[in-house]
Scaffold this motif. Sequence first.
Motif, PDB file in Angstrom:
ATOM      1  N   LEU A   1      42.808  50.340 -15.656  1.00  0.00           N
ATOM      2  CA  LEU A   1      41.993  51.425 -16.260  1.00  0.00           C
ATOM      3  C   LEU A   1      40.824  51.973 -15.238  1.00  0.00           C
ATOM      4  O   LEU A   1      40.269  53.080 -15.635  1.00  0.00           O
ATOM      5  CB  LEU A   1      41.176  51.081 -17.436  1.00  0.00           C
ATOM      6  CG  LEU A   1      42.036  50.460 -18.667  1.00  0.00           C
ATOM      7  CD1 LEU A   1      40.952  49.695 -19.694  1.00  0.00           C
ATOM      8  CD2 LEU A   1      42.489  51.625 -19.378  1.00  0.00           C
ATOM      9  N   GLY A   2      40.887  51.753 -13.911  1.00  0.00           N
ATOM     10  CA  GLY A   2      40.077  52.204 -12.997  1.00  0.00           C
ATOM     11  C   GLY A   2      38.673  51.898 -13.321  1.00  0.00           C
ATOM     12  O   GLY A   2      37.727  52.609 -12.968  1.00  0.00           O
ATOM     13  N   ALA A   3      38.377  50.821 -13.854  1.00  0.00           N
ATOM     14  CA  ALA A   3      37.119  50.472 -14.435  1.00  0.00           C
ATOM     15  C   ALA A   3      36.003  50.242 -13.145  1.00  0.00           C
ATOM     16  O   ALA A   3      36.481  49.599 -12.064  1.00  0.00           O
ATOM     17  CB  ALA A   3      36.922  49.095 -15.174  1.00  0.00           C
TER      18      ALA A   3
ATOM     19  N   LEU B   1      37.604  51.644 -28.187  1.00  0.00           N
ATOM     20  CA  LEU B   1      36.953  51.161 -26.860  1.00  0.00           C
ATOM     21  C   LEU B   1      37.088  52.098 -25.722  1.00  0.00           C
ATOM     22  O   LEU B   1      36.178  52.256 -24.621  1.00  0.00           O
ATOM     23  CB  LEU B   1      37.792  49.998 -26.556  1.00  0.00           C
ATOM     24  CG  LEU B   1      38.102  48.899 -25.656  1.00  0.00           C
ATOM     25  CD1 LEU B   1      38.626  47.739 -26.178  1.00  0.00           C
ATOM     26  CD2 LEU B   1      39.030  49.631 -24.447  1.00  0.00           C
ATOM     27  N   LEU B   2      38.237  52.694 -25.650  1.00  0.00           N
ATOM     28  CA  LEU B   2      38.352  53.644 -24.598  1.00  0.00           C
ATOM     29  C   LEU B   2      37.442  54.784 -24.557  1.00  0.00           C
ATOM     30  O   LEU B   2      36.740  55.242 -23.399  1.00  0.00           O
ATOM     31  CB  LEU B   2      39.854  54.189 -24.367  1.00  0.00           C
ATOM     32  CG  LEU B   2      40.832  53.133 -23.909  1.00  0.00           C
ATOM     33  CD1 LEU B   2      42.286  54.195 -24.354  1.00  0.00           C
ATOM     34  CD2 LEU B   2      40.919  52.777 -22.781  1.00  0.00           C
ATOM     35  N   ALA B   3      37.190  55.257 -25.486  1.00  0.00           N
ATOM     36  CA  ALA B   3      36.017  56.638 -25.894  1.00  0.00           C
ATOM     37  C   ALA B   3      34.738  55.942 -25.478  1.00  0.00           C
ATOM     38  O   ALA B   3      34.107  56.585 -24.702  1.00  0.00           O
ATOM     39  CB  ALA B   3      36.171  56.956 -27.275  1.00  0.00           C
ATOM     40  N   ARG B   4      34.372  54.925 -25.812  1.00  0.00           N
ATOM     41  CA  ARG B   4      32.983  54.162 -25.370  1.00  0.00           C
ATOM     42  C   ARG B   4      33.033  54.261 -24.008  1.00  0.00           C
ATOM     43  O   ARG B   4      31.712  54.526 -23.374  1.00  0.00           O
ATOM     44  CB  ARG B   4      32.627  53.087 -26.175  1.00  0.00           C
ATOM     45  CG  ARG B   4      32.474  53.109 -27.710  1.00  0.00           C
ATOM     46  CD  ARG B   4      31.625  51.733 -28.346  1.00  0.00           C
ATOM     47  NE  ARG B   4      32.467  50.595 -28.064  1.00  0.00           N
ATOM     48  CZ  ARG B   4      33.406  50.519 -29.031  1.00  0.00           C
ATOM     49  NH1 ARG B   4      33.452  50.951 -29.944  1.00  0.00           N
ATOM     50  NH2 ARG B   4      34.030  49.063 -28.588  1.00  0.00           N
TER      51      ARG B   4
ATOM     52  N   ARG C   1      30.167  55.879 -21.405  1.00  0.00           N
ATOM     53  CA  ARG C   1      29.355  55.355 -20.557  1.00  0.00           C
ATOM     54  C   ARG C   1      29.565  55.292 -19.078  1.00  0.00           C
ATOM     55  O   ARG C   1      28.711  54.878 -18.298  1.00  0.00           O
ATOM     56  CB  ARG C   1      29.587  53.509 -20.838  1.00  0.00           C
ATOM     57  CG  ARG C   1      29.051  52.936 -22.299  1.00  0.00           C
ATOM     58  CD  ARG C   1      29.406  51.504 -22.393  1.00  0.00           C
ATOM     59  NE  ARG C   1      29.331  50.944 -23.427  1.00  0.00           N
ATOM     60  CZ  ARG C   1      30.340  50.524 -24.020  1.00  0.00           C
ATOM     61  NH1 ARG C   1      31.513  50.506 -23.158  1.00  0.00           N
ATOM     62  NH2 ARG C   1      30.518  49.993 -25.109  1.00  0.00           N
ATOM     63  N   GLY C   2      30.551  56.273 -18.924  1.00  0.00           N
ATOM     64  CA  GLY C   2      30.975  56.502 -17.238  1.00  0.00           C
ATOM     65  C   GLY C   2      31.751  55.213 -16.607  1.00  0.00           C
ATOM     66  O   GLY C   2      31.587  54.988 -15.608  1.00  0.00           O
ATOM     67  N   GLU C   3      32.230  54.077 -17.492  1.00  0.00           N
ATOM     68  CA  GLU C   3      32.818  53.017 -16.951  1.00  0.00           C
ATOM     69  C   GLU C   3      34.081  53.329 -16.355  1.00  0.00           C
ATOM     70  O   GLU C   3      34.702  52.515 -15.674  1.00  0.00           O
ATOM     71  CB  GLU C   3      32.521  52.003 -17.792  1.00  0.00           C
ATOM     72  CG  GLU C   3      31.420  51.447 -18.040  1.00  0.00           C
ATOM     73  CD  GLU C   3      31.442  50.274 -19.447  1.00  0.00           C
ATOM     74  OE1 GLU C   3      31.283  49.047 -18.928  1.00  0.00           O
ATOM     75  OE2 GLU C   3      31.801  50.709 -20.660  1.00  0.00           O
ATOM     76  N   ILE C   4      34.723  54.203 -16.889  1.00  0.00           N
ATOM     77  CA  ILE C   4      36.264  54.541 -16.626  1.00  0.00           C
ATOM     78  C   ILE C   4      36.574  56.059 -16.483  1.00  0.00           C
ATOM     79  O   ILE C   4      35.664  56.883 -17.299  1.00  0.00           O
ATOM     80  CB  ILE C   4      37.307  53.915 -17.567  1.00  0.00           C
ATOM     81  CG1 ILE C   4      36.810  54.487 -19.144  1.00  0.00           C
ATOM     82  CG2 ILE C   4      37.333  52.431 -17.450  1.00  0.00           C
ATOM     83  CD1 ILE C   4      38.161  54.111 -19.989  1.00  0.00           C
TER      84      ILE C   4
END
Lengths: 208, 208
Positions: free
Chosen positions: B203-205, B145-148, B152-155
């Motif tokens: 996570l700084g999302a 999940l973190l890698a995806r 995606r540039g989300e975090i």
Amino acid sequence: MTTDHLPDAPHAPHRGRPRDASRDRALMDATLTELQLHGYSGLTTAAVARRAGVSTATLYRRWRSKEDLVLGASQTWAEELGPDHDTGSLPSDLAALLHDKAAALDGPSGRLLRAVLGEAAHNQALADVLMEQFVLPLQARVEALLARAADRGEIPPGQDPLVVGEMVIGPMVSHTFLIPHTPGSRPGTDMAERLLPYLLRALGARTA
Amino acid sequence: MTTDHLPDAPHAPHRGRPRDASRDRALMDATLTELQLHGYSGLTTAAVARRAGVSTATLYRRWRSKEDLVLGASQTWAEELGPDHDTGSLPSDLAALLHDKAAALDGPSGRLLRAVLGEAAHNQALADVLMEQFVLPLQARVEALLARAADRGEIPPGQDPLVVGEMVIGPMVSHTFLIPHTPGSRPGTDMAERLLPYLLRALGARTA
């Protein structure tokens, strides 16, 4: 939350000879060691008495049963967190709380908690001790810390203190209890340090 | 992490009559119920056999000891999290993971975990089952999940997957195990919902 179920025997005045504090301490030490080695299910009052160097008759004068003995050990070892104090900023308030809790979890308090957690699911007196000595002091410190940080303008007001409390204690508990660790390591303290920047961001701290 | 300590008996071919799956399931049901009611320390093979409606001789043909029976129940009840799947965004990936884990903790898997956590401190075979069925599947899903999300540039990249994993599971575990709950409540699910916005901020999302 009441203390109705707590037996008062451990703190009741002792008839006859005055209580020997060093013998009491030896019994509590021995109970924790036996809990660690064999769990609640494998602990026997005979093994505790042998390890403490007292007769089982002596043990039974003070503790009426295995359950009573483990309850006494829980009251002895479930460390109080210590008083809340204002360190001047959220990052240092939170670091102090994490450090206090990690030190407790990495020591006798953590070993005791792990050994009795399952037993507390069906033992109300034990559940009450855990609530009063682990849960409520942490919640009180989290609430005070959040109120000060909001007053200082470090975080937005209206945080959920229950969730923040669980985010402080939960990761340290699961890391300490569910992952194998080498003897002498300090998993609670390790997790506390790595957790701090995540917690500050979670709270929306200006300093994060 | 090896499985050297896992006894192969529960999965070994059964000599004589073919195994009765419904009787096996009744024994596993009965073991979980007895663990919940009396804990590991209070569980007896006689009570499990009685509750399952089989003779103790039948129980012992399949499970050699109380320890073996509880190990079998752990393998049965410690739910797999289910496969990771890409829902298209970090918030929904994380919500799905929290929901899956909360549903497990609020059900038999959580009751089992609480009952055996202390015992696993000094029982390597049980500790191995918990590691393989609770810890590793969660860590794998968190890493994916973190890698995806980073792709995606989300975090920001470079998150600490161990800390994030403990922040997902820890608060639900401590909330479920340390706080008294009314029967029928779903403390894991309640915590999962309140936890999500904190985790996204941690996570700084961008979406937080």
